[in-house]
Design a protein around this motif. Structure first.
Motif, PDB file in Angstrom:
ATOM      1  N   LYS A  96      -7.060  11.905  -8.611  1.00  0.00           N
ATOM      2  CA  LYS A  96      -6.119  11.261  -9.530  1.00  0.00           C
ATOM      3  C   LYS A  96      -5.006  10.512  -8.812  1.00  0.00           C
ATOM      4  N   THR A  97      -4.585  11.009  -7.669  1.00  0.00           N
ATOM      5  CA  THR A  97      -3.453  10.378  -6.988  1.00  0.00           C
ATOM      6  C   THR A  97      -3.809   9.043  -6.361  1.00  0.00           C
ATOM      7  N   LYS A  98      -5.090   8.736  -6.196  1.00  0.00           N
ATOM      8  CA  LYS A  98      -5.497   7.464  -5.595  1.00  0.00           C
ATOM      9  C   LYS A  98      -5.595   6.345  -6.633  1.00  0.00           C
ATOM     10  N   HIS A  99      -5.435   6.684  -7.918  1.00  0.00           N
ATOM     11  CA  HIS A  99      -5.542   5.695  -8.988  1.00  0.00           C
ATOM     12  C   HIS A  99      -4.325   5.830  -9.895  1.00  0.00           C
ATOM     13  N   LEU A 100      -3.504   4.799  -9.953  1.00  0.00           N
ATOM     14  CA  LEU A 100      -2.264   4.859 -10.733  1.00  0.00           C
ATOM     15  C   LEU A 100      -2.512   5.207 -12.194  1.00  0.00           C
ATOM     16  N   GLU A 111      -4.277   8.560   3.126  1.00  0.00           N
ATOM     17  CA  GLU A 111      -3.164   9.271   2.487  1.00  0.00           C
ATOM     18  C   GLU A 111      -3.507   9.577   1.039  1.00  0.00           C
ATOM     19  N   ASP A 112      -3.353  10.824   0.646  1.00  0.00           N
ATOM     20  CA  ASP A 112      -3.703  11.227  -0.715  1.00  0.00           C
ATOM     21  C   ASP A 112      -2.826  10.581  -1.770  1.00  0.00           C
ATOM     22  N   ARG A 113      -1.568  10.362  -1.447  1.00  0.00           N
ATOM     23  CA  ARG A 113      -0.647   9.864  -2.458  1.00  0.00           C
ATOM     24  C   ARG A 113      -0.494   8.360  -2.483  1.00  0.00           C
ATOM     25  N   THR A 114      -1.202   7.642  -1.640  1.00  0.00           N
ATOM     26  CA  THR A 114      -1.131   6.179  -1.665  1.00  0.00           C
ATOM     27  C   THR A 114      -2.269   5.640  -2.513  1.00  0.00           C
ATOM     28  N   PRO A 115      -1.960   5.108  -3.690  1.00  0.00           N
ATOM     29  CA  PRO A 115      -3.024   4.605  -4.564  1.00  0.00           C
ATOM     30  C   PRO A 115      -3.643   3.304  -4.040  1.00  0.00           C
ATOM     31  N   PHE A 116      -4.867   3.066  -4.459  1.00  0.00           N
ATOM     32  CA  PHE A 116      -5.556   1.835  -4.082  1.00  0.00           C
ATOM     33  C   PHE A 116      -4.802   0.610  -4.580  1.00  0.00           C
ATOM     34  N   ASP A 117      -4.087   0.749  -5.687  1.00  0.00           N
ATOM     35  CA  ASP A 117      -3.324  -0.377  -6.235  1.00  0.00           C
ATOM     36  C   ASP A 117      -2.250  -0.851  -5.254  1.00  0.00           C
ATOM     37  N   VAL A 118      -1.663   0.064  -4.523  1.00  0.00           N
ATOM     38  CA  VAL A 118      -0.639  -0.298  -3.540  1.00  0.00           C
ATOM     39  C   VAL A 118      -1.274  -1.056  -2.377  1.00  0.00           C
ATOM     40  N   ILE A 119      -2.457  -0.610  -1.952  1.00  0.00           N
ATOM     41  CA  ILE A 119      -3.173  -1.306  -0.885  1.00  0.00           C
ATOM     42  C   ILE A 119      -3.527  -2.719  -1.350  1.00  0.00           C
ATOM     43  N   GLU A 120      -3.931  -2.845  -2.603  1.00  0.00           N
ATOM     44  CA  GLU A 120      -4.261  -4.171  -3.138  1.00  0.00           C
ATOM     45  C   GLU A 120      -3.027  -5.067  -3.176  1.00  0.00           C
ATOM     46  N   THR A 121      -1.908  -4.523  -3.611  1.00  0.00           N
ATOM     47  CA  THR A 121      -0.673  -5.303  -3.682  1.00  0.00           C
ATOM     48  C   THR A 121      -0.228  -5.757  -2.290  1.00  0.00           C
ATOM     49  N   GLN A 122      -0.307  -4.849  -1.326  1.00  0.00           N
ATOM     50  CA  GLN A 122       0.206  -5.154   0.006  1.00  0.00           C
ATOM     51  C   GLN A 122      -0.747  -6.012   0.833  1.00  0.00           C
ATOM     52  N   PHE A 123      -2.071  -5.772   0.702  1.00  0.00           N
ATOM     53  CA  PHE A 123      -3.024  -6.453   1.572  1.00  0.00           C
ATOM     54  C   PHE A 123      -4.052  -7.319   0.839  1.00  0.00           C
ATOM     55  N   GLY A 124      -4.060  -7.251  -0.493  1.00  0.00           N
ATOM     56  CA  GLY A 124      -4.981  -8.077  -1.265  1.00  0.00           C
ATOM     57  C   GLY A 124      -6.411  -7.561  -1.293  1.00  0.00           C
ATOM     58  N   LEU A 125      -6.617  -6.281  -0.972  1.00  0.00           N
ATOM     59  CA  LEU A 125      -7.954  -5.694  -0.985  1.00  0.00           C
ATOM     60  C   LEU A 125      -8.133  -4.803  -2.201  1.00  0.00           C
ATOM     61  N   LYS A 126      -9.159  -5.064  -2.979  1.00  0.00           N
ATOM     62  CA  LYS A 126      -9.484  -4.211  -4.113  1.00  0.00           C
ATOM     63  C   LYS A 126     -10.118  -2.921  -3.590  1.00  0.00           C
ATOM     64  N   GLU A 127     -10.231  -1.917  -4.451  1.00  0.00           N
ATOM     65  CA  GLU A 127     -10.773  -0.614  -4.052  1.00  0.00           C
ATOM     66  C   GLU A 127     -12.145  -0.745  -3.389  1.00  0.00           C
ATOM     67  N   LYS A 128     -13.016  -1.553  -3.953  1.00  0.00           N
ATOM     68  CA  LYS A 128     -14.364  -1.714  -3.384  1.00  0.00           C
ATOM     69  C   LYS A 128     -14.306  -2.333  -1.996  1.00  0.00           C
ATOM     70  N   GLN A 129     -13.369  -3.232  -1.772  1.00  0.00           N
ATOM     71  CA  GLN A 129     -13.217  -3.836  -0.444  1.00  0.00           C
ATOM     72  C   GLN A 129     -12.675  -2.821   0.565  1.00  0.00           C
ATOM     73  N   VAL A 130     -11.786  -1.944   0.106  1.00  0.00           N
ATOM     74  CA  VAL A 130     -11.276  -0.891   0.984  1.00  0.00           C
ATOM     75  C   VAL A 130     -12.425   0.024   1.395  1.00  0.00           C
ATOM     76  N   ILE A 131     -13.293   0.344   0.456  1.00  0.00           N
ATOM     77  CA  ILE A 131     -14.454   1.189   0.743  1.00  0.00           C
ATOM     78  C   ILE A 131     -15.349   0.526   1.781  1.00  0.00           C
ATOM     79  N   VAL A 132     -15.595  -0.762   1.636  1.00  0.00           N
ATOM     80  CA  VAL A 132     -16.419  -1.498   2.604  1.00  0.00           C
ATOM     81  C   VAL A 132     -15.750  -1.476   3.976  1.00  0.00           C
ATOM     82  N   LEU A 133     -14.450  -1.727   4.022  1.00  0.00           N
ATOM     83  CA  LEU A 133     -13.713  -1.706   5.284  1.00  0.00           C
ATOM     84  C   LEU A 133     -13.800  -0.333   5.943  1.00  0.00           C
ATOM     85  N   MET A 134     -13.607   0.707   5.160  1.00  0.00           N
ATOM     86  CA  MET A 134     -13.682   2.070   5.701  1.00  0.00           C
ATOM     87  C   MET A 134     -15.078   2.349   6.250  1.00  0.00           C
TER      88      MET A 134
END
Length: 84
Positions: A63-67, A20-43
Motif C-alpha cells: 500500500k505504501t508504494k501507491h498513493l 524504499e517502502d515509503r516512497t511511492p511510484f508516483d513520486v518517482i514519476e514526478t521526479q524522473f518521469g518514469l511510470k511504475e512499469k518503466q521503473v520495473i523495467v529499469l529494476m
C-alpha cells in the motif's frame, strides 16, 4: 519499452527510491518521469535476477508504494523539531 538515458547517479537514486517502502511510484514519476512499469523495467535491467524477484515480491500490492492505496494522509511522521 524504451527508457530515457539516465546517468549512473540518477539510476542509483531511482533504484534507491524504488527500494524504499515509503516512497511511492508516483513520486518517482514526478521526479524522473518514469511510470511504475518503466521503473520495473529499469529494476529488471539493473539488478541480478534474484534481487529483482525479491524486490518485486516485496513491492507487489504494498500500500505504501501507491498513493491511492495508502490509508493515511501524510507520507511519514515529521517531528516538530525538524526544519521544513
Amino acid at each position: 519499452m524504451k527508457l530515457p538515458n539516465f546517468d549512473p547517479q540518477t539510476i542509483d537514486r531511482i533504484i534507491e527510491m524504488a527500494w524504499e517502502d515509503r516512497t511511492p511510484f508516483d513520486v518517482i514519476e514526478t521526479q524522473f518521469g518514469l511510470k511504475e512499469k518503466q521503473v520495473i523495467v529499469l529494476m529488471r535491467q539493473q539488478m541480478k535476477e534474484s534481487s529483482f524477484c525479491m524486490w518485486r515480491k516485496r513491492v507487489t500490492k504494498r500500500k505504501t508504494k501507491h498513493l491511492n492505496k495508502r490509508e493515511f494522509i501524510a507520507g511519514r511522521f515529521k517531528s516538530q523539531n525538524q526544519k521544513s
